[in-house]
Design an enzyme around this catalytic site. Sequence first.
Site, PDB file in Angstrom:
ATOM      1  N   THR A  97       0.866  -1.177   0.000  1.00 15.17           N
ATOM      2  CA  THR A  97       0.000   0.000   0.000  1.00 15.17           C
ATOM      3  C   THR A  97       0.900   1.223   0.000  1.00 15.17           C
ATOM      4  O   THR A  97       1.547   1.532   0.998  1.00 15.17           O
ATOM      5  CB  THR A  97      -0.925   0.009   1.220  1.00 15.17           C
ATOM      6  OG1 THR A  97      -1.727  -1.179   1.215  1.00 15.17           O
ATOM      7  CG2 THR A  97      -1.836   1.224   1.196  1.00 15.17           C
ATOM      8  N   LYS A 172      -7.344   1.279  -3.450  1.00 15.28           N
ATOM      9  CA  LYS A 172      -6.825   0.841  -2.152  1.00 15.28           C
ATOM     10  C   LYS A 172      -6.726   2.006  -1.177  1.00 15.28           C
ATOM     11  O   LYS A 172      -7.076   1.872   0.008  1.00 15.28           O
ATOM     12  CB  LYS A 172      -5.454   0.194  -2.354  1.00 15.28           C
ATOM     13  CG  LYS A 172      -4.731  -0.190  -1.069  1.00 15.28           C
ATOM     14  CD  LYS A 172      -5.423  -1.293  -0.300  1.00 15.28           C
ATOM     15  CE  LYS A 172      -4.519  -1.802   0.821  1.00 15.28           C
ATOM     16  NZ  LYS A 172      -5.195  -2.774   1.685  1.00 15.28           N
TER      17      LYS A 172
END
Length: 297
Positions: A97, A172
Amino acid sequence: MARIAFLGTGLMGTGMAGRLIDAGHDVHVFNRTREKAMPLVERGATLAASPAQAAQDADAIFVMVGDDVASQAMWMGPDGVLSTDLRPGTLAIECSTLSHDWVEDLSSAAKNKGLDYLDCPVTGLPDAAANGQLTLFLGGEPSTIEKARPYLESISSNQLHFGAIGSGTAYKLIVNLMGSIQIAAAAEGLITAERAGLDLNLVAKALGMGGCGSPQVARNAPLMVKGNHEKDVLFSTKWRLKDTDYGLKYAHKLGLSPQIAAATLDAFQAAMDDGYAASAETKVIDALRKRLPASKG
């Protein structure tokens, strides 16, 4: 059998790399803390001395690390993946991420080296990683996804293609920012219920199953009530703050100024300021307890 480099063997990376080993691939692993890679070596992986060494002759290179800084070291450090010669068309699959800006820079650098880059952040807890039950948020060319599919299916039960490179990361960041907001909102709700004298165990259960429930609320509300924020930490305050920060910065990049997200960032920053970096993200409830002003009514 393919040769795969897997860089980053924390809680998530260990499960993901283990799935690739179990699928019969020749997996070469690297982790900055060598000891964390040893369980995979015991399962048949080869330990590399550097990211570049792990990536040599690989068909696919996976990276699963905590933040931009760690990703930059893996890919572009002095002994990073892009410091060595690789076969054109090698898959470069970034699962971390990361900030949207860094993904754009990284994907360009990888493509300039002739690699097929895939934006591939994941969602799921470590047990899902170990069981191949992750969901992947993909950004990239359909042909790249198709080439990577045998590897992706080993580590996941669901793959969602959002579009071009960067779109997987965009989603995300959006969903993780929403998750941060939900955790902070659950903490404030529980503090209010505590002040009202309600049974907090019942409140946590009701929150998880009610109209304002979500997987984040259902998982974290009971943990907040138990108050054990130091045992079996799956996601720490440090990483929750990072995700919130990256998500808010992406919103700013799009010309937005989300006020709820900004307040959530402040809440997790407060938890960090109180020394809770290594504690579970649920520790935010204690930081908020200290700071919620008493009513003047």
